[in-house]
Motif scaffolding. Structure first.
Motif, PDB file in Angstrom:
ATOM      1  N   UNK A 184      26.174 -25.206 -21.497  1.00 45.04           N
ATOM      2  CA  UNK A 184      25.222 -26.061 -20.780  1.00 45.04           C
ATOM      3  C   UNK A 184      24.705 -25.376 -19.526  1.00 45.04           C
ATOM      4  N   UNK A 185      25.609 -24.753 -18.780  1.00 42.01           N
ATOM      5  CA  UNK A 185      25.171 -24.062 -17.565  1.00 42.01           C
ATOM      6  C   UNK A 185      24.307 -22.854 -17.898  1.00 42.01           C
ATOM      7  N   UNK A 186      24.645 -22.147 -18.975  1.00 39.77           N
ATOM      8  CA  UNK A 186      23.841 -20.982 -19.363  1.00 39.77           C
ATOM      9  C   UNK A 186      22.425 -21.417 -19.727  1.00 39.77           C
ATOM     10  N   UNK A 187      22.304 -22.505 -20.473  1.00 38.68           N
ATOM     11  CA  UNK A 187      20.978 -23.007 -20.850  1.00 38.68           C
ATOM     12  C   UNK A 187      20.191 -23.416 -19.620  1.00 38.68           C
ATOM     13  N   UNK A 188      20.845 -24.147 -18.702  1.00 35.21           N
ATOM     14  CA  UNK A 188      20.136 -24.628 -17.521  1.00 35.21           C
ATOM     15  C   UNK A 188      19.616 -23.465 -16.683  1.00 35.21           C
ATOM     16  N   UNK A 189      20.445 -22.467 -16.430  1.00 39.19           N
ATOM     17  CA  UNK A 189      20.016 -21.382 -15.562  1.00 39.19           C
ATOM     18  C   UNK A 189      19.069 -20.417 -16.268  1.00 39.19           C
TER      19      UNK A 189
END
Length: 206
Positions: free
Chosen positions: A154-159
């Motif tokens: 999720x964090x990888x997608x967001x950033x």
């Protein structure tokens, strides 16, 4: 002996492979008015020469992120979320300024890095953002702020989404002014979304 990337940099960074044409020792030599053999006296191959040109810039970018994270966290610890957000915006501007001061090197990394150690440059930059955000969330937890746990994916997608404007500006050679306008616009929206996602301003928080 070879003393650094500047010796060949002017020949390399004006070449058409910055527009996506294949980077090769022969192409660099031809553009510099040399034989490929002359380059091989200084470099073992394409990857070694590519590394000499771009890796010092990437390492400086890493140091810039680390310095900004330390400063922003100090502001967060002392003055809270709103002060941190102002510092974070300054950090975005510093990264953008750095990229455009080294624009040719970044275009090499984005357009010509296939088969080199820097072919994952986008993921590397996303990871720098992720590491910085994790440091913020850890600082928030220490202050008793409830922070929603996000998965690595999720964090990888967001950033990745957050950096997409910059990832478009570099290979397509946006002007600095165009990049500033687009990135500032998108940053405001992304900062608001990030704030809502991690619930940084939870009741009773900072």
């Amino acid at each position: 002996t070879f003393s650094g990337p500047t010796r060949w940099g002017s020949s390399v960074t004006t070449m058409p492979f910055l527009r996506g044409v294949t980077f090769s020792m022969r192409a660099v030599a031809r553009n510099a008015g040399l034989t490929a053999g002359a380059l091989y006296k200084h470099f073992g191959g394409k990857e070694e020469m590519f590394a000499a040109l771009v890796e010092p810039v990437y390492e400086e970018l890493v140091r810039l992120y680390e310095e900004h994270t330390r400063r922003a966290l100090a502001v967060f610890e002392q003055d809270g979320v709103e002060a941190y957000e102002r510092k974070s915006a300054e950090g975005t501007d510093r990264v953008l300024d750095f990229v455009y001061r080294h624009f040719d090197e970044f275009r090499l990394m984005f357009n010509c890095s296939a088969g080199t150690r820097m072919e994952d440059i986008r993921d590397r930059m996303v990871r720098l953002e992720m590491d910085s955000s994790e440091a913020l969330m850890e600082a928030a937890r220490r202050r008793g702020v409830r922070v929603q746990v996000l998965s690595e994916k999720e964090r990888h997608i967001f950033f990745t989404m957050s950096l997409t404007p910059l990832f478009e500006a570099i290979p397509h050679a946006y002007s600095y002014e165009e990049a500033v306008d687009i990135i500032h616009l998108m940053s405001r929206a992304q900062n608001y979304a990030w704030e809502r996602i991690i619930q940084l301003r939870s009741e009773g928080g900072a």
